[in-house]
Design an enzyme around this catalytic site. Structure first.
Site, short mmCIF file in Angstrom:
data_model
loop_
_atom_site.label_atom_id
_atom_site.label_comp_id
_atom_site.label_asym_id
_atom_site.label_seq_id
_atom_site.Cartn_x
_atom_site.Cartn_y
_atom_site.Cartn_z
N ASP A 89 -11.47 2.76 4.55
CA ASP A 89 -11.74 1.32 4.52
C ASP A 89 -13.25 1.04 4.53
O ASP A 89 -13.68 -0.09 4.33
CB ASP A 89 -11.13 0.63 5.76
CG ASP A 89 -9.93 -0.23 5.39
OD1 ASP A 89 -9.68 -0.41 4.18
OD2 ASP A 89 -9.25 -0.72 6.31
N GLN B 246 -5.14 -1.45 9.98
CA GLN B 246 -4.96 -2.73 9.28
C GLN B 246 -5.42 -3.87 10.19
O GLN B 246 -4.93 -4.01 11.32
CB GLN B 246 -3.49 -2.89 8.88
CG GLN B 246 -3.17 -4.15 8.09
CD GLN B 246 -3.62 -4.10 6.62
OE1 GLN B 246 -3.74 -3.03 6.01
NE2 GLN B 246 -3.89 -5.26 6.04
N LYS C 167 0.84 -1.21 0.00
CA LYS C 167 0.00 0.00 0.00
C LYS C 167 0.87 1.26 0.00
O LYS C 167 0.58 2.22 -0.72
CB LYS C 167 -0.93 -0.01 1.22
CG LYS C 167 -2.02 -1.06 1.10
CD LYS C 167 -2.81 -1.29 2.38
CE LYS C 167 -3.72 -2.49 2.19
NZ LYS C 167 -4.58 -2.79 3.33
N1 L37 Z 1 -8.01 -2.03 3.32
N2 L37 Z 1 -7.34 -4.20 3.50
C1 L37 Z 1 -7.78 -3.10 4.10
N3 L37 Z 1 -7.95 -3.01 5.42
C2 L37 Z 1 -7.71 -4.09 6.18
O1 L37 Z 1 -7.93 -4.01 7.49
N4 L37 Z 1 -7.03 -6.38 6.35
C3 L37 Z 1 -7.27 -5.28 5.61
C4 L37 Z 1 -7.10 -5.29 4.25
N5 L37 Z 1 -6.67 -6.40 3.64
C5 L37 Z 1 -5.62 -6.38 2.81
O2 L37 Z 1 -4.85 -5.46 2.80
N6 L37 Z 1 -5.54 -7.44 2.01
C6 L37 Z 1 -4.66 -7.63 0.97
C7 L37 Z 1 -4.60 -8.89 0.49
C8 L37 Z 1 -3.75 -9.18 -0.58
C9 L37 Z 1 -2.99 -8.17 -1.15
C10 L37 Z 1 -3.05 -6.90 -0.66
C11 L37 Z 1 -3.91 -6.61 0.40
C12 L37 Z 1 -2.08 -8.45 -2.27
O3 L37 Z 1 -1.39 -7.57 -2.77
N7 L37 Z 1 -2.01 -9.71 -2.73
C13 L37 Z 1 -1.17 -10.13 -3.81
C14 L37 Z 1 -0.07 -11.03 -3.29
C15 L37 Z 1 -0.56 -12.20 -2.46
C16 L37 Z 1 0.58 -12.98 -1.79
O4 L37 Z 1 1.52 -13.36 -2.50
O5 L37 Z 1 0.47 -13.23 -0.56
C17 L37 Z 1 -2.04 -10.82 -4.85
O6 L37 Z 1 -1.63 -10.86 -6.00
O7 L37 Z 1 -3.12 -11.31 -4.49
#
Ligand code: L37
Ligand code: NAP
Length: 319
Positions: A142, A117, A73
């Protein structure tokens, strides 16, 4: 009889498997969103002498997955021109300390977006509900406070912040060109962050929505009725391809780590949908990784820019 002819035609002359689904790339779609936001922020900067949207990510503790998502982020924000800060409290922080920290960020006029988070990583008992509701609704990018969630549940979509993951799912559904109105949508999961707001969004985009959870009997039967299926259950590869309606739009929010000895890390990431089998039946499908995850990050940036725009609008009208 007729339908079985249509079915065998779809299967092709050999009666072999149907052609594979179109993959909806979250990596590509999120890049487009981030590029659009970068332009908007540049315009704001030049119009309002150096003004930048600003975001604070508050973390309690030190979970590995949260660390990874937060760094993604912060990187996305920096690329767009959003001024993002990471505030980290130790896992010994008390509920009062967390609430005080939120209050002080609420009062800081130069911050437009604040997220806590989740999940919190604390040795103390902290009431999640109290914490998410302490975030000022005007900064709640959020969309987890009662005010924003309430507006969404009543269909006041233009007047609230929509939670990032469901908002990203809607954007991916839009990419398919399949219209939501009049379709039967099935959501698996009813959490405050994924399932419940996803239900509301689909409903107010005029789908007929069924929301399933751990007490839903006969999940395969429910899934088989879905023109649009969104899964956020946190169960690795739970939804099997055989359950999926032919041609359906399948959106997989799941992020699960399963053992994989062929990888150096000894594990790999899979969704809540069994991808290879669902790929044979769906019309459109999101991959994991590279599907919903990157969209969650992009929509947080979108909400932050929107919040900064609202701030400018309110302050202009006051002067
Ligand atoms: N806004 N998001 C917000 N608030 C929260 O309180 N928990 C939470 C949340 N969740 C969150 O940030 N989830 C999230 C999940 C996956 C990714 C980013 C944010 C992400 O970038 N995933 C990639 C890599 C996955 C991996 O290798 O572990 C993807 O391609 O899915
Ligand atoms: P959660 O709070 O644990 O909620 C899971 C939901 O799924 C609950 O409503 C639960 O039902 C339901 N469920 C669990 N097992 C089920 C089963 N066997 N059959 C039917 N329903 C079942 O999880 P969450 O925070 O919503 O996250 C869900 C998944 O999405 C996780 O894999 C998480 O990592 C992922 N996620 C991804 C992103 C992203 O950006 N890609 C963001 C957030 C979350 P009950 O209510 O009855 O318990």
């Amino acid at each position: 009889m007729l339908s079985s002819v249509a079915h065998s035609l779809r299967l092709g002359c050999q009666g072999s498997r149907r052609s594979i689904a179109t993959v909806i790339s979250g990596n590509k779609t999120s890049k487009l969103v981030r590029e659009r936001l970068k332009n908007e922020v540049e315009k704001m900067k030049s119009q309002f002498s150096g003004f930048r949207p600003s975001l604070v990510v508050l973390q309690v503790g030190d979970r590995d997955d949260s660390n990874l998502y937060i760094s993604t982020k912060l990187k996305a924000a920096a690329e767009i021109g959003i001024d993002a800060k990471h505030v980290r409290l130790p896992n010994t922080a008390t509920q009062d300390e967390v609430l005080r920290s939120i209050m002080s960020i609420n009062e800081n006029l130069s911050v437009h977006g604040l997220i806590v988070q989740l999940p919190l990583d604390s040795v103390n008992h902290i009431n999640n509900e109290l914490v998410t509701n302490a975030v000022s609704p005007e900064k709640d990018v959020d969309g987890l406070s009662c005010i924003n969630a309430g507006k969404l549940s009543r269909g006041d979509l233009s007047d609230c912040f929509i939670p990032c993951t469901p908002s990203g799912c809607m954007e991916l559904i839009r990419q398919t060109g399949v219209s939501v109105a009049g379709k039967h949508a099935v959501v698996i999961g009813r959490s405050k962050i994924v399932g419940a707001p996803m239900h509301d969004l689909l409903l107010w985009n005029h789908a007929t929505v069924t929301t399933c959870h751990s007490k839903t009997p006969d999940l395969p039967e429910q899934v088989s009725r879905a023109d649009i299926l969104v899964v956020g259950a946190g169960r690795a590869e739970m939804v099997r391809g055989e359950w999926v309606k032919e041609g359906a739009v399948v959106i997989d929010c799941g992020i699960n780590h399963i053992p994989d000895e062929t990888r150096v890390s000894g594990k790999r990431v899979v969704g809540d949908v069994h991808y290879t089998s669902a790929n044979q039946r769906a019309g459109f499908i999101t991959p994991v990784p590279g599907g919903v995850g990157p969209m969650t990050v992009a929509m947080l940036m979108e909400n932050t820019v929107q919040s900064a725009q609202r701030f400018l609008l309110n302050n202009q009208s006051r002067t």
